[in-house]
Design a protein around this motif. Structure first.
Motif, mmCIF file in Angstrom:
data_model
loop_
_atom_site.group_PDB
_atom_site.id
_atom_site.type_symbol
_atom_site.label_atom_id
_atom_site.label_comp_id
_atom_site.label_asym_id
_atom_site.label_seq_id
_atom_site.Cartn_x
_atom_site.Cartn_y
_atom_site.Cartn_z
ATOM 1 N N UNK A 1 0.823 -1.287 -0.058
ATOM 2 C CA UNK A 1 0.009 -0.051 0.001
ATOM 3 C C UNK A 1 0.808 1.090 0.047
ATOM 4 N N UNK A 2 1.859 1.235 0.677
ATOM 5 C CA UNK A 2 2.847 2.467 0.786
ATOM 6 C C UNK A 2 3.767 2.643 -0.595
ATOM 7 N N UNK B 1 -5.872 -6.185 9.141
ATOM 8 C CA UNK B 1 -5.711 -7.728 9.520
ATOM 9 C C UNK B 1 -6.766 -8.372 8.539
ATOM 10 N N UNK B 2 -7.906 -8.024 8.560
ATOM 11 C CA UNK B 2 -8.991 -8.813 7.788
ATOM 12 C C UNK B 2 -8.554 -8.931 6.165
ATOM 13 N N UNK B 3 -7.951 -7.772 5.802
ATOM 14 C CA UNK B 3 -7.690 -7.882 4.455
ATOM 15 C C UNK B 3 -6.349 -8.757 3.905
ATOM 16 N N UNK B 4 -5.613 -8.810 5.123
ATOM 17 C CA UNK B 4 -4.354 -9.522 4.805
ATOM 18 C C UNK B 4 -4.666 -10.950 4.987
ATOM 19 N N UNK B 5 -5.378 -11.385 5.856
ATOM 20 C CA UNK B 5 -5.538 -12.878 6.103
ATOM 21 C C UNK B 5 -6.590 -13.295 5.048
ATOM 22 N N UNK B 6 -7.569 -12.673 4.643
ATOM 23 C CA UNK B 6 -8.218 -13.180 3.531
ATOM 24 C C UNK B 6 -7.631 -13.290 2.160
ATOM 25 N N UNK B 7 -6.878 -12.299 1.884
ATOM 26 C CA UNK B 7 -5.797 -12.259 0.902
ATOM 27 C C UNK B 7 -4.918 -13.552 0.975
ATOM 28 N N UNK B 8 -4.411 -13.818 2.039
ATOM 29 C CA UNK B 8 -3.501 -15.036 2.316
ATOM 30 C C UNK B 8 -4.204 -16.423 2.088
ATOM 31 N N UNK C 1 -5.849 -0.883 -2.788
ATOM 32 C CA UNK C 1 -4.686 -0.176 -2.842
ATOM 33 C C UNK C 1 -3.581 -0.870 -2.954
ATOM 34 N N UNK C 2 -3.547 -2.144 -2.138
ATOM 35 C CA UNK C 2 -2.448 -3.222 -2.255
ATOM 36 C C UNK C 2 -2.271 -4.039 -3.780
ATOM 37 N N UNK C 3 -3.683 -4.258 -4.192
ATOM 38 C CA UNK C 3 -3.670 -5.022 -5.640
ATOM 39 C C UNK C 3 -5.119 -4.229 -6.489
#
Length: 458
Positions: free
Chosen positions: A90-91, A169-176, A205-207
């Motif tokens: 995102x950064x 956290x929710x976005x990162x874990x769902x993406x994982x 923003x990340x993808x």
């Protein structure tokens, strides 16, 4: 501890599997946040250990309510590398900024911010878990990473020691586990903003290809039309409810309203749900017991047209209603006709004489059982649940079965003496407590029912 779950997950997994889909169900836990840290400090406990305890208790409750276990159950504390990696993306994509070891998402860089909740950026404000910070470029900017404070748990990161914000956290874990694009994301209606709105922004923003097809939000459980909450003192835990009502009665109650609608908790509603599932299981138990008297090999593969019509209609209602945004109340109501047909075949003179009676009962029982299975309302044993429902009713009435049987004997004696006033009084006294007496040529038995004072309010 915050678990990402909604009432709709009570039955979506089973229904999708029934339709032939392969289901990957991710249920994540927030085991690191401000409230947990504050509570752990009050109790003098380690925050992660405290969270683990409540996560385990939550899972116990879900098993009790006959919810299917998730395919995977990630926790924030075990996914710091994935969270840090997403924040870095995102950064790098220019959607966030760093202030004194904190990382904030810049909502002005994401023009679509507010599309889920239909809010304009000017109307947005920090959410209840997001502290107001004058260092932010916009009041709606939210924390992706928080620098550590003395005495708090922390993890090392490129921006210094700290911990993740609530949303990332929710976005990162769902993406994982599901990737950046998947079918359904569930949760309570109170999470639409800011939580889910922020999830959309940070995931995109990340993808850029991030996409969630459907957002499912369930309504609140209310008491007298007021949201249930600890702060208002109108809060009941699952454990408190199932202490006096059967878990399957609670599950039925939650399904008796559409998942997006508020579910108004009351004793009347729980009594009605308990009474209804007793009727369903009693009917199916009697049907099973009757069919067990017959050799399977003697049954003909023939179902009368009128029975087949009832089954087909029920099956159509089931598929149509469940496929139309999971309208479980319609399905539960549609069960009435096949249940009535079973009772007619078992207990009426016309039903007893019907041709292919055994075949009809077999098909009707199976059609209802199949739907109960998909709804998660199918017990391992009809008889055992009926006994448990009776035990719960006795507990609510503050009675023992021995006391009920004494009253039945006392009433029988009064009837022999033709003291019908006393006989009627005993029946009414028990009915007031939720116990109904049923007379038959074989004697008098009892079953739980809606207490008479509550029946008068229906």
């Amino acid at each position: 501890m915050h678990a990402c779950i909604s009432i709709s997950t009570f039955f979506t997994g089973r229904y999708f599997k029934h339709l032939g889909f392969e289901v990957c169900y991710v249920r994540n836990f927030t085991d690191v946040d401000d409230k947990i840290i504050a509570r752990a400090k009050e109790l003098g406990q380690d925050p992660i250990s405290l969270s683990r305890h409540y996560c385990e208790e939550f899972c116990r409750d879900m098993i009790t309510l006959n919810c299917l276990p998730p395919s995977v159950e990630p926790k924030v504390s075990g996914h710091m590398p994935q969270i840090i990696d997403m924040i870095e993306k995102i950064l790098n994509n220019g959607y966030a900024y760093i202030v004194d070891g904190d990382v904030y998402f810049n909502v002005e860089k994401f023009p679509e911010y507010g599309k889920l909740s239909s809010r304009d950026l000017e109307d947005n404000r920090a959410g209840e878990r997001v502290a107001v910070d004058l260092r932010k470029k916009n009041p709606a900017d939210f924390a992706l990473w928080k620098s550590s404070k003395p005495g708090e748990p922390f993890w090392e990161s490129p921006w210094g020691p700290g911990r993740p914000g609530w949303h990332i956290e929710c976005s990162a874990m769902s993406a994982a586990y599901l990737g950046y694009s998947f079918d359904i994301h569930g949760g309570g209606i109170d999470l639409v903003f800011p939580h889910h709105e922020n999830e959309i922004a940070q995931s995109c923003a990340a993808c850029k290809k991030s996409d969630i097809s459907v957002w499912m939000h369930n309504g609140f459980v209310t008491i007298d039309s007021v949201k249930m909450s600890k702060s208002l003192g109108n809060f009941f835990t699952i454990r408190q409810v199932i202490d006096i009502y059967h878990p399957l009665a609670l599950r039925y109650f939650l399904m008796s309203a559409h998942y997006r609608s508020p579910v108004n908790y009351s004793n009347i509603q729980l009594e009605s749900a308990s009474d209804r599932i007793f009727y369903i299981y009693e009917t199916l138990h009697e049907c099973k017991s009757f069919l067990n008297q017959y050799d399977q090999t003697t049954r003909k593969d023939s179902i009368p047209p009128d029975t087949l019509n009832i089954i087909d209609k029920f099956h159509d209602v089931f598929l149509t209603s469940m496929s139309d945004d999971l309208h479980t109340p319609v399905v539960l109501a549609g069960m009435s006709d096949p249940l009535k047909s079973i009772n007619d075949l078992l207990h009426t003179r016309k039903g007893e004489k019907q041709q292919f009676r055994i075949e009809s009962l077999t098909a009707l029982e199976k059609s209802i059982g199949d739907v109960l299975t998909v709804l998660g309302l199918m017990p391992a044993s009809y008889y055992e649940v009926l006994q448990q429902l009776k035990e719960k009713a006795l507990k609510r009435a503050n009675l023992t079965e021995e006391k009920v049987l004494e009253k039945i004997e006392e009433r029988a004696a009064a009837r022999i003496e033709k003291d019908y006033a006393k006989s009627d009084a005993i029946r009414k006294d028990l009915a007031i407590l939720g116990i109904t007496l049923m007379d038959s040529p074989d004697g008098t038995s009892w079953r739980p029912t809606i207490p008479l004072p509550l029946q008068e309010l229906l």
